[in-house]
Design an enzyme around this catalytic site. Structure first.
Site, short mmCIF file in Angstrom:
data_model
loop_
_atom_site.label_atom_id
_atom_site.label_comp_id
_atom_site.label_asym_id
_atom_site.label_seq_id
_atom_site.Cartn_x
_atom_site.Cartn_y
_atom_site.Cartn_z
N ASN A 103 0.82 -1.21 0.00
CA ASN A 103 0.00 0.00 0.00
C ASN A 103 0.85 1.26 0.00
OD1 ASN A 103 -2.57 -0.90 -0.28
ND2 ASN A 103 -3.24 -0.43 1.79
N TYR A 104 2.13 1.13 0.33
CA TYR A 104 3.07 2.24 0.24
C TYR A 104 4.02 1.94 -0.92
CZ TYR A 104 1.57 3.75 4.94
OH TYR A 104 0.85 4.19 6.03
#
Length: 526
Positions: free
Chosen positions: A466-467
């Site tokens: 997600n990053y």
């Protein structure tokens, strides 16, 4: 005799013809896609949902939900068309048309993608952005302790809707209310309830998707392998997610929050590392390290699921070095703790949670590490020194343990479970798009990441999907290489990467859903 230099004229003519051909091609692609949408949707598509670069509002709409200004610069590739569907059948039509016309599509639910891959393509032209912001219904069933949430809803809207029905229910998702539910859950999703209930993806019980053939499927019809893959395997690889059915979790009527500052104290930071993953599951203490006015500021910020007296008892036993007092504690409700962690007063209006616009935007770059052994004080002091070299750094230390240690690495694609003390997020932000300025900030965070190599996870050096971090590698147009994708696939997913590739090959063999770091298929080249 008059000599005439015709080369400048030929050059200008060539440029004119090239631009004209490009514009003609773009118009043809737009026209074909729009016609295809109208043919393949069971519900009529209003013209107000379709935007091309010729529309005066195109750039405004495209950029309005792009959190990272680094991805809004004029030099960044733009889609040939932006589609904002109103109905599920509109999304089905978009998938069908992408397949028929061979046009890459990107799906955006919230716009918080760190590398902008939900609305930018660096490897494919042309491409179309499907912005799902209009699909935002939320239906909460307190009796069954579940909710159906469309992917265009924000986390703040989900929290607000739950709180409207119950004071003793919540959902274990992110800190930032403006994050879109769709992408958040596809990568795992974590927040203040991480140690108590795990990830957002750990608390999903059903989903509604559009697969690579344009079919509308739920958990039963998609099968358990695909349902496993979409809950943590990253967005944009397997299907277009339309809705999640989430499981609500119990929260007490009274919770306690606090934020205390302990500057320059590396001994306390070292002690935090020794105890933080072993604390009571009801307690999460995050650390943030910042540079404010040339001083390293270290804050300890926490949520405790219980009252202040019980919290103080827990800390006196397990972490007395923090020196927390009753005056440091604020008793409130869980929903108001969400406001608190979004830097609002606990008594602020809950309507803030329904605000879909970003409160502030800037240029940024982020990198991630997972830590499995306490970092020695010597390295912590060097870390503080490096923080002073950058104007706007934030280093966030998010503790693990608790429920995260009890869920198997293979339960979902998100593998970073037992054995991790905490997650590092190195973050640097800046306020202008100057190239030299950007290079300086990017070099700082990359240098810090390099310095931390001996102190973080190894084989692989883990990362969080997600990053997203394109420094880890990207797919190439026309060559989605399994070997190449392994360079980031193992960092994001560890041993789960192999299973993700098998699922991808089964459900999307022609690689319709793809981007710079999407899951590859076995042996397929586009």
């Amino acid at each position: 005799m008059i000599s005439i230099n015709i080369f400048p004229s030929i050059y200008i003519l060539s440029i004119f013809l090239l631009v004209s051909a490009t514009l003609t091609t773009s118009f043809s692609i737009q026209n074909n896609f729009i016609k295809c949408l109208s043919i393949n949707s069971h519900v009529s598509i209003p013209s107000t949902t379709i935007f091309t670069p010729n529309n005066s509002s195109f750039t405004t709409i495209l950029d309005s939900r792009a959190e990272n200004l680094r991805l809004t610069e004029p030099s960044v590739p733009k889609p040939v068309l932006l589609f904002t569907p109103l109905k599920e059948s509109h999304v089905q039509a978009a998938v069908i048309c992408s397949k028929k016309l061979g046009i890459n599509i990107r799906f955006r639910s919230g716009g918080h993608d760190f590398e902008g891959l939900s609305y930018v393509s660096f490897i494919e032209k042309p491409f179309v952005v499907i912005d799902l912001a209009n699909l935002r219904s939320i239906n909460v069933d307190i009796k069954k302790e579940t909710a159906w949430v469309q992917v265009g809803a924000t986390l703040g809207e989900v929290y607000y809707s739950i709180a409207e029905k119950s004071k003793v229910h919540g959902f274990p998702a992110g800190f930032c209310p403006s994050v879109g539910v769709g992408g958040h859950i596809t990568g795992g999703g974590y927040g203040s309830l991480l140690r108590k209930y795990g990830l957002a993806a750990d608390n999903v019980v059903d989903a509604l998707i559009v697969d690579a053939n344009g079919r509308l499927l739920n958990r039963k019809s998609m099968g358990e392998d695909l349902f496993w893959a979409i809950r943590g395997g990253g967005g944009g690889s397997f299907a277009a997610i339309l809705s999640w059915k989430i499981k609500l979790v119990a929260v007490p009527e009274t919770v306690t929050v606090f934020t205390v500052t302990r500057n320059q104290d590396t001994k306390l930071l070292y002690r935090w590392q020794q105890v933080v993953d072993k604390l009571d599951d009801n307690l999460q203490i995050r650390v943030q390290m910042l540079n404010i006015n040339a001083t390293v500021i270290t804050t300890y910020s926490a949520l405790f699921l219980g009252d202040a007296d019980r919290l103080l008892q827990v800390l006196r036993k397990s972490f007395p070095e923090l020196g927390l007092t009753r005056e440091d504690c604020i008793e409130t409700s869980w929903i108001r703790s969400v406001l608190y962690f979004d830097n609002n007063p606990v008594n602020a209006s809950l309507e803030i949670l329904r605000r879909r616009r970003f409160s502030n935007r800037f240029y940024y770059k982020s990198k991630v590490d997972f830590v499995q052994e306490p970092i020695p004080e010597m390295a912590l002091k060097e870390l503080q020194k490096r923080v002073l070299e950058e104007e706007n750094p934030v280093i966030v230390w998010t503790p693990y343990g608790g429920m995260m240690s009890r869920i198997s690495e293979s339960e979902t694609p998100f593998p970073h479970r037992k054995g991790n003390i905490f997650k590092f997020n190195y973050f640097v932000g800046w306020l202008d798009g100057d190239d030299e300025n950007e290079a300086r900030h990017m070099n700082w965070v990359r240098s810090l990441y390099s310095y931390m190599t001996p102190y973080v996870s190894k084989s692989p050096r883990a990362a969080y999907v997600n990053y997203k971090d394109l420094d880890l590698g990207i797919n190439k147009r026309g060559n989605t290489s399994l070997i190449q994708a392994t360079s980031w696939g193992l960092k994001y997913f560890k041993g789960n990467f192999k299973r993700l590739v098998k699922v991808k090959t089964k459900v999307d063999p022609h690689n319709l859903f793809r981007h710079e770091q999407s899951i590859p298929t076995l042996g397929f080249k586009r």
